[in-house]
Design an enzyme around this catalytic site. Sequence first.
Site, PDB file in Angstrom:
ATOM      1  N   LEU A   1       0.778  -1.385   0.125  1.00  0.00           N
ATOM      2  CA  LEU A   1      -0.093  -0.124   0.080  1.00  0.00           C
ATOM      3  C   LEU A   1       1.005   1.168   0.096  1.00  0.00           C
ATOM      4  CD1 LEU A   1      -2.709  -1.067   2.775  1.00  0.00           C
ATOM      5  CD2 LEU A   1      -3.143  -0.551   0.333  1.00  0.00           C
ATOM      6  N   HIS A   2       0.601   2.138  -0.665  1.00  0.00           N
ATOM      7  CA  HIS A   2       1.583   3.322  -0.937  1.00  0.00           C
ATOM      8  C   HIS A   2       0.809   4.405  -1.687  1.00  0.00           C
ATOM      9  CE1 HIS A   2       3.324   2.053  -4.765  1.00  0.00           C
ATOM     10  NE2 HIS A   2       3.613   3.379  -4.980  1.00  0.00           N
ATOM     11  N   ARG A   3      -0.162   4.090  -2.336  1.00  0.00           N
ATOM     12  CA  ARG A   3      -0.882   5.530  -3.130  1.00  0.00           C
ATOM     13  C   ARG A   3      -1.460   6.323  -2.292  1.00  0.00           C
ATOM     14  NH1 ARG A   3       0.807   3.084  -7.625  1.00  0.00           N
ATOM     15  NH2 ARG A   3       1.992   4.883  -7.547  1.00  0.00           N
TER      16      ARG A   3
ATOM     17  N   ASP B   1      -1.815  -1.637  -4.380  1.00  0.00           N
ATOM     18  CA  ASP B   1      -1.947  -0.681  -5.030  1.00  0.00           C
ATOM     19  C   ASP B   1      -0.888   0.049  -5.976  1.00  0.00           C
ATOM     20  OD1 ASP B   1      -0.435   0.653  -3.247  1.00  0.00           O
ATOM     21  OD2 ASP B   1      -1.940   1.804  -2.304  1.00  0.00           O
TER      22      ASP B   1
END
Length: 370
Positions: free
Chosen positions: A204-206, A277
């Site tokens: 997850l990094h968006r 993501d």
Amino acid sequence: MTTIVCVAGARPNYMKIKPVMDALEARGAHVVLVHTGQHYDEAMNGVFFRDLGLRPPDRFLGVGSGSHAEQTGRVMTAFEPLLAEIAPDAVVVVGDVNSTLACALVTAKAGPLLAHVEAGLRSRDWSMPEEVNRVATDRVSDYLLAPSPDAVANLRAEGYRPDQVHLVGNVMIDTLLANLDRARGSDVLTRYGLTPGEYGLVTLHRPANVDDPHVLGGLLKALGEIAARLPLVLPVHPRAAGKLADLGVPGGVRLVPPAGYLDFIALQDRARIVLTDSGGVQEETTALGVPCVTLRDNTERPVTVEEGTNVLAGRDPERVVAVAEAVLHRPPAPRRPELWDGRAGERIADLLLAGGTARTRRRPTDAPAG
Ligand code: UD1
Ligand code: UDP
């Protein structure tokens, strides 16, 4: 001799630029690797140079973190005099990060030909900074090097001339295939106590997913429900680290540091399911034939859904759980898109070296119609 500047600066750039550099050098080009310094931590940067066998950058701009304008502006300010000094025939930029756009804008005004690797991808979501970077980079590029037919179709629909657009395949898959045997030798599963085929991998990094605690909290709730039946391991991107620590993660979700390239490929390769993501991870899971659930409402990589193992789940917690359960129950059949064959870098190098240079090839002046 043809001199080509290759630009990298953030985690997803290194695996994309390496096969292009190798193929250019194998054909006798003089390659100058410029590192912008957008990513700088050992775990986000240094480990990739070792894992990929990428030589140390020839030039380092050291821009670091900042707002979009600060980061893009710092890269442009540092890259402009460098480009004047090196005076290359062409510049190659990859992907959609701020470093990509910054170096593209400088090159377009300075004179060398500009090649964009991964041209034509479109999420059609203008809230994504990457969408702005992709569209603007394509607009000033001479060579639009597309990874998939959908990207070619997007560029044609936007009015780019056929001689600018080239379907070359996916450089990220070049690197994956070249390193798969080494990755399979990684001991990362043993280190984390994971059993092949009996865990899920999460990234997850968006900004849309991790910057807003409400959205991140909903995704963590969904991950907690999935983890009740399958343990999950989540290598934490620095952007998400603080928020994850504040919110706390549900039982069954294990946070670990960002993984190096070989370890991360090993983690994907042996996962029962990947929830992500990330852009690149959607592609790598498709090439590996591992089921991927994308925690976004859209993707700029629809080929991974249509001809791969990717399923778009959105970000609604109930839907994420339902999609993950459906995928665990009935995994998508492995398929690999056309030209994701390990030779995209070679096709790119052939094109760039056959196409002449800024001195010998007139830069097109006609604007796209679209
Ligand atoms: C950037 C890219 C994104 C890409 C991602 C890959 C842009 C607009 N975004 O997002 O497209 O998917 O890289 O990982 O270019 N940080 C560290 N150490 C580092 C680098 C960053 O701690 O080595 C932290 C800093 O607090 C920084 C934050 O992460 O402010 C965000 O970094 P930045 O490069 O601005 O964007 P990413 O979210 O990493
Ligand atoms: N990756 C990695 N370690 C991690 C997460 C990702 O090596 O902990 C690799 C992944 O295999 C892929 C690339 O980083 O090659 C994708 O980068 P990222 O997800 O940061 O960016 P995006 O592709 O979304 O722009």
